[in-house]
Design an enzyme around this catalytic site. Structure first.
Site, PDB file in Angstrom:
ATOM      1  N   ALA A  65       0.839  -1.190   0.000  1.00 11.75           N
ATOM      2  CA  ALA A  65       0.000   0.000   0.000  1.00 11.75           C
ATOM      3  C   ALA A  65       0.879   1.248   0.000  1.00 11.75           C
ATOM      4  O   ALA A  65       2.062   1.201   0.357  1.00 11.75           O
ATOM      5  CB  ALA A  65      -0.913  -0.002   1.223  1.00 11.75           C
ATOM      6  N   GLY A 110       1.108  -5.521   0.740  1.00 12.84           N
ATOM      7  CA  GLY A 110      -0.052  -5.877  -0.069  1.00 12.84           C
ATOM      8  C   GLY A 110       0.312  -6.524  -1.384  1.00 12.84           C
ATOM      9  O   GLY A 110      -0.466  -7.315  -1.928  1.00 12.84           O
ATOM     10  N   GLU A 113       0.820 -10.019  -0.548  1.00  7.65           N
ATOM     11  CA  GLU A 113      -0.486 -10.593  -0.240  1.00  7.65           C
ATOM     12  C   GLU A 113      -1.260 -10.914  -1.515  1.00  7.65           C
ATOM     13  O   GLU A 113      -1.982 -11.919  -1.579  1.00  7.65           O
ATOM     14  CB  GLU A 113      -1.275  -9.624   0.653  1.00  7.65           C
ATOM     15  CG  GLU A 113      -0.708  -9.567   2.062  1.00  7.65           C
ATOM     16  CD  GLU A 113      -1.349  -8.499   2.926  1.00  7.65           C
ATOM     17  OE1 GLU A 113      -1.675  -8.804   4.094  1.00  7.65           O
ATOM     18  OE2 GLU A 113      -1.510  -7.360   2.443  1.00  7.65           O
ATOM     19  N   GLU A 133       5.373  -5.080   7.555  1.00  3.47           N
ATOM     20  CA  GLU A 133       4.505  -4.158   8.299  1.00  3.47           C
ATOM     21  C   GLU A 133       4.944  -3.955   9.741  1.00  3.47           C
ATOM     22  O   GLU A 133       4.700  -2.895  10.323  1.00  3.47           O
ATOM     23  CB  GLU A 133       3.058  -4.670   8.268  1.00  3.47           C
ATOM     24  CG  GLU A 133       2.331  -4.452   6.948  1.00  3.47           C
ATOM     25  CD  GLU A 133       2.609  -5.546   5.924  1.00  3.47           C
ATOM     26  OE1 GLU A 133       1.964  -5.540   4.863  1.00  3.47           O
ATOM     27  OE2 GLU A 133       3.475  -6.415   6.182  1.00  3.47           O
TER      28      GLU A 133
END
Length: 260
Positions: A65, A110, A113, A133
């Site tokens: 992100a 992300g 992911e 993160e």
């Protein structure tokens, strides 16, 4: 629909979706999320498309992100973004067609992911994959804790999650996360897709569904718990300060680069 951040192309009966914010390492913002969701819906609705290959522009898959956007978000906006982005991972797994991630450069947060939500991963030898993160005082918010542990096992997943380190493609190949390593990841991914789409669409859809069912028992509850955790951590002073520190370092780096 004209898309500039998630560009769709057709390669025969295979769809190619390219994440395109190369100046930001293809980091996701709200607009990109919506374009990706629209692209996935287009693939699902087009019976002539039999498989999907994902890649990033500019030599990187996706660096997660857009953390710079986090620094100015309210708690409500942050949760809304997490829930919005979560539609991507669910849509990838719900897609009735095989999904192959062609990973170059960084696949972080992300981006990793998304790769974990794909059915197969082809990676460049120099690719780096990870969920960093924890370095921002957060946890993954797009299913990383749940999918990684289920695919990799809890001990190795704990190491990557708690250190935030980037794993190499060869390491991920040995651990079973990456399927193939290739210098030309796109060509290899398209060849793999070509091998798959020779078989009946109905059988492939059922195989995908059954394969997911084999390792996703209880996933929904874990995803809800993960989203609650990342949103709670976003509100903590430590989490927000680390995000602001990250943005400040990034801005300093960009300022130095811009000097004549």
């Amino acid at each position: 629909m004209t898309r500039t951040l998630a560009i769709m192309e057709r390669r025969g009966d295979v769809a190619l979706l390219t994440f395109s914010r190369p100046d930001q390492l293809n980091a996701m913002n709200g607009a990109m999320v919506e374009e990706i969701i629209a692209g996935l819906a287009e693939v699902e609705d087009d019976a002539t498309l039999r498989a999907l290959v994902l890649r990033g522009a500019g030599g990187n898959f996706m660096a997660g992100a857009d953390v710079k956007a986090y620094a100015n978000q309210s708690a409500e906006a942050f949760r809304d973004f997490q829930e919005s982005a979560g539609r991507i991972y669910r849509a990838l797994e719900a897609l009735s067609k095989p999904v192959i991630a062609a990973v170059e450069g960084y696949a972080l947060g992300g981006g990793f992911e998304i790769a974990l939500a794909a059915d197969m991963i082809v990676a460049h030898p120099d690719a780096r994959l990870g969920l960093p993160e924890v370095k921002l005082g957060l946890v993954p918010g797009g299913g990383g804790t749940q999918r990684l542990a289920r695919k990799l096992g809890p001990n190795r997943a704990a190491e990557l999650l708690m250190t935030g380190r980037f794993a190499s493609a060869p390491e991920m190949l040995g651990w079973g996360i990456v399927n193939r390593i290739a210098a030309d990841t796109l060509d290899e991914a398209l060849q793999l897709a070509g091998q798959v789409v020779r078989y009946p669409a109905g059988a492939l859809a059922d195989l995908k569904r059954l394969n997911l069912a084999a390792w996703q028992s209880g996933l929904a509850a874990g995803l809800d718990a993960e989203r609650d955790a990342v949103c709670a951590l976003f509100l903590t002073g430590d989490g927000m300060q680390r995000i602001r520190d990250f943005v400040a370092r990034s801005n300093q780096k960009n300022h130095r680069t811009a000097k004549p």
